[in-house]
Design an enzyme around this catalytic site. Sequence first.
Site, PDB file in Angstrom:
ATOM      1  N   ASN A 121       0.876  -1.179   0.000  1.00 33.92           N
ATOM      2  CA  ASN A 121       0.000   0.000   0.000  1.00 33.92           C
ATOM      3  C   ASN A 121       0.906   1.219   0.000  1.00 33.92           C
ATOM      4  OD1 ASN A 121      -1.765   2.076   0.481  1.00 33.92           O
ATOM      5  ND2 ASN A 121      -2.321   1.431   2.558  1.00 33.92           N
ATOM      6  N   TRP A 122       0.943   1.892  -1.138  1.00 39.63           N
ATOM      7  CA  TRP A 122       1.852   3.041  -1.256  1.00 39.63           C
ATOM      8  C   TRP A 122       1.302   4.297  -0.593  1.00 39.63           C
ATOM      9  CZ3 TRP A 122       4.953   3.471  -6.486  1.00 39.63           C
ATOM     10  CH2 TRP A 122       5.867   2.415  -6.528  1.00 39.63           C
ATOM     11  N   LYS A 123       0.047   4.268  -0.166  1.00 36.41           N
ATOM     12  CA  LYS A 123      -0.565   5.460   0.433  1.00 36.41           C
ATOM     13  C   LYS A 123      -0.320   6.657  -0.504  1.00 36.41           C
ATOM     14  CE  LYS A 123      -0.056   3.179   4.830  1.00 36.41           C
ATOM     15  NZ  LYS A 123       0.008   3.249   6.257  1.00 36.41           N
ATOM     16  N   HIS A 151      -9.478   1.006   4.878  1.00 39.51           N
ATOM     17  CA  HIS A 151      -8.165   1.168   5.501  1.00 39.51           C
ATOM     18  C   HIS A 151      -8.303   2.085   6.713  1.00 39.51           C
ATOM     19  CE1 HIS A 151      -4.046   2.416   6.235  1.00 39.51           C
ATOM     20  NE2 HIS A 151      -3.716   1.259   5.687  1.00 39.51           N
ATOM     21  N   GLU A 180      -6.701   4.512   7.743  1.00 41.60           N
ATOM     22  CA  GLU A 180      -6.564   5.956   7.503  1.00 41.60           C
ATOM     23  C   GLU A 180      -7.851   6.515   6.879  1.00 41.60           C
ATOM     24  OE1 GLU A 180      -2.783   5.513   5.552  1.00 41.60           O
ATOM     25  OE2 GLU A 180      -2.037   4.823   7.488  1.00 41.60           O
ATOM     26  N   GLU A 217      -5.341  -5.060  10.283  1.00 38.47           N
ATOM     27  CA  GLU A 217      -4.309  -4.053  10.521  1.00 38.47           C
ATOM     28  C   GLU A 217      -4.560  -3.384  11.873  1.00 38.47           C
ATOM     29  OE1 GLU A 217      -2.223  -2.769   6.644  1.00 38.47           O
ATOM     30  OE2 GLU A 217      -3.855  -1.396   7.034  1.00 38.47           O
ATOM     31  N   GLY A 264       2.804   1.883  10.873  1.00 40.30           N
ATOM     32  CA  GLY A 264       3.873   2.875  10.756  1.00 40.30           C
ATOM     33  C   GLY A 264       4.606   3.115  12.066  1.00 40.30           C
ATOM     34  N   SER A 321       3.579  -2.516  10.175  1.00 36.42           N
ATOM     35  CA  SER A 321       4.997  -2.660  10.499  1.00 36.42           C
ATOM     36  C   SER A 321       5.617  -3.984  10.030  1.00 36.42           C
ATOM     37  CB  SER A 321       5.228  -2.436  12.002  1.00 36.42           C
ATOM     38  OG  SER A 321       4.872  -1.110  12.346  1.00 36.42           O
ATOM     39  N   GLY A 349       2.989  -1.336   4.195  1.00 39.69           N
ATOM     40  CA  GLY A 349       2.997   0.093   3.881  1.00 39.69           C
ATOM     41  C   GLY A 349       4.393   0.558   3.506  1.00 39.69           C
ATOM     42  N   GLY A 350       5.079   1.176   4.447  1.00 37.07           N
ATOM     43  CA  GLY A 350       6.373   1.805   4.194  1.00 37.07           C
ATOM     44  C   GLY A 350       7.376   0.910   3.471  1.00 37.07           C
TER      45      GLY A 350
HETATM   46  P1  13P Z   1       3.240   0.132   7.611  1.00 40.59           P
HETATM   47  O1  13P Z   1       3.689  -1.170   6.964  1.00 40.59           O
HETATM   48  O2  13P Z   1       4.023   1.313   7.134  1.00 40.59           O
HETATM   49  O3  13P Z   1       3.126  -0.008   9.091  1.00 40.59           O
HETATM   50  O4  13P Z   1       1.747   0.413   7.068  1.00 40.59           O
HETATM   51  C1  13P Z   1       0.801  -0.608   7.125  1.00 40.59           C
HETATM   52  C2  13P Z   1      -0.378  -0.215   6.331  1.00 40.59           C
HETATM   53  O5  13P Z   1      -1.097   0.700   6.683  1.00 40.59           O
HETATM   54  C3  13P Z   1      -0.632  -0.970   5.096  1.00 40.59           C
HETATM   55  O6  13P Z   1      -1.905  -0.729   4.614  1.00 40.59           O
END
Ligand code: 13P
Length: 234
Positions: A7-9, A85, A87, A154, A160, A196, A217-218
């Site tokens: 997920n590149w956000k 998600h 967010e 999640e 994050g 994470s 994510g990251g």
């Molecule tokens: P991180 O892997 O950066 O913690 O993010 C997880 C995420 O929100 C994937 O959708």
Amino acid sequence: MKIIAGNWKMNGSHENLNQMIKDLSSLETQNKVILCVPYTMLCTESGCIALGAQDVSQYERGAYTGEVSASMVAACGAKYTLVGHSECRAYHGDTNATVCAKAALALANGLTPIICVGETMEEKQAGKTMEIIESGVRESVPVDVKSDIIIAYEPRWAIGAGITPTDAEIAEVHTLIAKTLYSMGLGGTPILYGASVKGANALAIMSIPHVDGVLVGGASLKSDDFIPIIISVK
Ligand code: 13P
């Protein structure tokens, strides 16, 4: 076979995506790789990687300025979309009911929704994790699902943050999700863990019962971080 979804956000660029596609094209893996990228990158020729959106509108079409429909995402050739998600739940006010409407429209347009559920730190501390997850699954998954869906657990407090729940905690939640899906006639639905995830913990996490893959994510933004996760399991 595991599902490794990134997920590149609101990160990355066309150049980054093309580079990632190139870097992943020579990988020998049985695992399914999905990248959920910003809308503007969705029409990219992606080779062996499946592309997904990060959200779709709960409405089919109309006067909803700024929104993007599931049919528009599908028209780009994308096969997946995240819905619910954390967010989007936190910043856009998505509830289980809106997530359910989005997932239904994704399915109606031939997309596989990756339906996200997770508890906040306050909910965890109040001992409400299992309740939030079970109601999240029951209320966010449309009734009468006839094609594939994916669930992603999640924990919102771990996204994050560089920390994860213990293996036992992940196992407990994933077992609950598997049982809940089974009781809804959706046994066998893949369940991803996200928050994470990195190369160093991917194998251990994907070895936990009922963890069918990860949502990253990251660590999905750069091939140097993402490839070790993809190849950590056969
Ligand atoms: P991180 O892997 O950066 O913690 O993010 C997880 C995420 O929100 C994937 O959708």
